[in-house]
Design a protein around this motif. Structure first.
Motif, PDB file in Angstrom:
ATOM      1  N   LEU A 199     -44.670 -13.061-104.139  1.00 43.87           N
ATOM      2  CA  LEU A 199     -46.010 -13.484-103.495  1.00 43.87           C
ATOM      3  C   LEU A 199     -45.866 -13.730-102.317  1.00 43.87           C
ATOM      4  N   LYS A 200     -45.033 -13.854-101.452  1.00 46.71           N
ATOM      5  CA  LYS A 200     -44.810 -13.807-100.261  1.00 46.71           C
ATOM      6  C   LYS A 200     -45.424 -12.297 -99.498  1.00 46.71           C
ATOM      7  N   ASN A 201     -44.796 -11.197-100.488  1.00 43.20           N
ATOM      8  CA  ASN A 201     -45.188  -9.810 -99.838  1.00 43.20           C
ATOM      9  C   ASN A 201     -46.478  -9.631-100.028  1.00 43.20           C
ATOM     10  N   LEU A 202     -47.291 -10.172-101.030  1.00 48.39           N
ATOM     11  CA  LEU A 202     -48.747  -9.934-101.237  1.00 48.39           C
ATOM     12  C   LEU A 202     -49.485 -10.743-100.035  1.00 48.39           C
ATOM     13  N   GLU A 203     -49.133 -11.878 -99.701  1.00 46.24           N
ATOM     14  CA  GLU A 203     -49.778 -12.581 -98.762  1.00 46.24           C
ATOM     15  C   GLU A 203     -49.423 -12.204 -97.291  1.00 46.24           C
ATOM     16  N   ASP A 204     -48.336 -11.977 -97.111  1.00 46.21           N
ATOM     17  CA  ASP A 204     -47.709 -11.574 -95.569  1.00 46.21           C
ATOM     18  C   ASP A 204     -47.542 -10.190 -95.511  1.00 46.21           C
ATOM     19  N   ALA A 245     -56.430   1.046-109.822  1.00 46.69           N
ATOM     20  CA  ALA A 245     -57.401   1.352-110.630  1.00 46.69           C
ATOM     21  C   ALA A 245     -58.510   0.957-109.631  1.00 46.69           C
ATOM     22  N   GLY A 246     -58.300   0.303-108.454  1.00 49.49           N
ATOM     23  CA  GLY A 246     -59.385  -0.162-107.653  1.00 49.49           C
ATOM     24  C   GLY A 246     -60.330  -1.544-108.211  1.00 49.49           C
ATOM     25  N   LYS A 247     -59.478  -2.182-109.141  1.00 47.40           N
ATOM     26  CA  LYS A 247     -60.268  -3.472-109.568  1.00 47.40           C
ATOM     27  C   LYS A 247     -60.209  -4.446-108.749  1.00 47.40           C
ATOM     28  N   THR A 248     -58.710  -4.653-107.999  1.00 46.84           N
ATOM     29  CA  THR A 248     -58.407  -5.415-107.023  1.00 46.84           C
ATOM     30  C   THR A 248     -58.086  -4.810-105.894  1.00 46.84           C
ATOM     31  N   GLY A 249     -58.455  -5.468-104.550  1.00 48.20           N
ATOM     32  CA  GLY A 249     -58.099  -5.177-103.225  1.00 48.20           C
ATOM     33  C   GLY A 249     -56.968  -5.812-102.670  1.00 48.20           C
ATOM     34  N   LEU A 250     -56.054  -5.249-101.783  1.00 50.04           N
ATOM     35  CA  LEU A 250     -55.166  -6.325-101.222  1.00 50.04           C
ATOM     36  C   LEU A 250     -55.654  -7.223-100.232  1.00 50.04           C
ATOM     37  N   SER A 251     -56.652  -6.952 -99.719  1.00 44.02           N
ATOM     38  CA  SER A 251     -57.336  -8.120 -98.903  1.00 44.02           C
ATOM     39  C   SER A 251     -57.614  -9.339 -99.925  1.00 44.02           C
ATOM     40  N   GLU A 252     -57.952  -9.014-101.338  1.00 47.42           N
ATOM     41  CA  GLU A 252     -58.060 -10.227-102.131  1.00 47.42           C
ATOM     42  C   GLU A 252     -56.812 -11.077-102.501  1.00 47.42           C
ATOM     43  N   LEU A 253     -55.673 -10.460-102.347  1.00 45.97           N
ATOM     44  CA  LEU A 253     -54.474 -11.033-102.809  1.00 45.97           C
ATOM     45  C   LEU A 253     -53.893 -11.822-101.721  1.00 45.97           C
ATOM     46  N   ARG A 254     -54.553 -11.959-100.389  1.00 42.48           N
ATOM     47  CA  ARG A 254     -54.188 -12.898 -99.601  1.00 42.48           C
ATOM     48  C   ARG A 254     -54.943 -14.018 -99.252  1.00 42.48           C
TER      49      ARG A 254
END
Length: 77
Positions: free
Chosen positions: A33-38, A68-77
């Motif tokens: 989670l830390k990796n996805l957020e930071d 697949a492009g259903k979720t973006g990295l910016s959405e995980l922050r």
């Protein structure tokens, strides 16, 4: 964000613990989670080994949705 990714994040957040007495699976979920957020580096293979089945499925669901492009990295922050 796909509903599956949202559910997967809920599972990982429920598992994640960052305190010194946390189990290896809890610490792995926290590191992911830390990796996805930071955007901090994390050993994905090591974390997957330490997670239980639910945690592994959640991580794989997020990775599949990212690919697949259903979720973006910016959405995980």
């Amino acid at each position: 964000m796909s509903p599956e990714s949202a559910d997967a994040l809920v599972i990982l957040r429920r598992m994640a613990r960052g305190h010194p007495g946390a189990s290896s699976g809890e610490a792995a979920a926290f590191a992911l989670l830390k990796n996805l957020e930071d955007g901090t580096p994390v050993d994905l293979g090591d974390c997957l080994v330490r997670l239980d089945g639910c945690g592994r499925r959640a991580v794989l669901q997020i990775l599949l949705d990212l690919a697949a492009g259903k979720t973006g990295l910016s959405e995980l922050r």
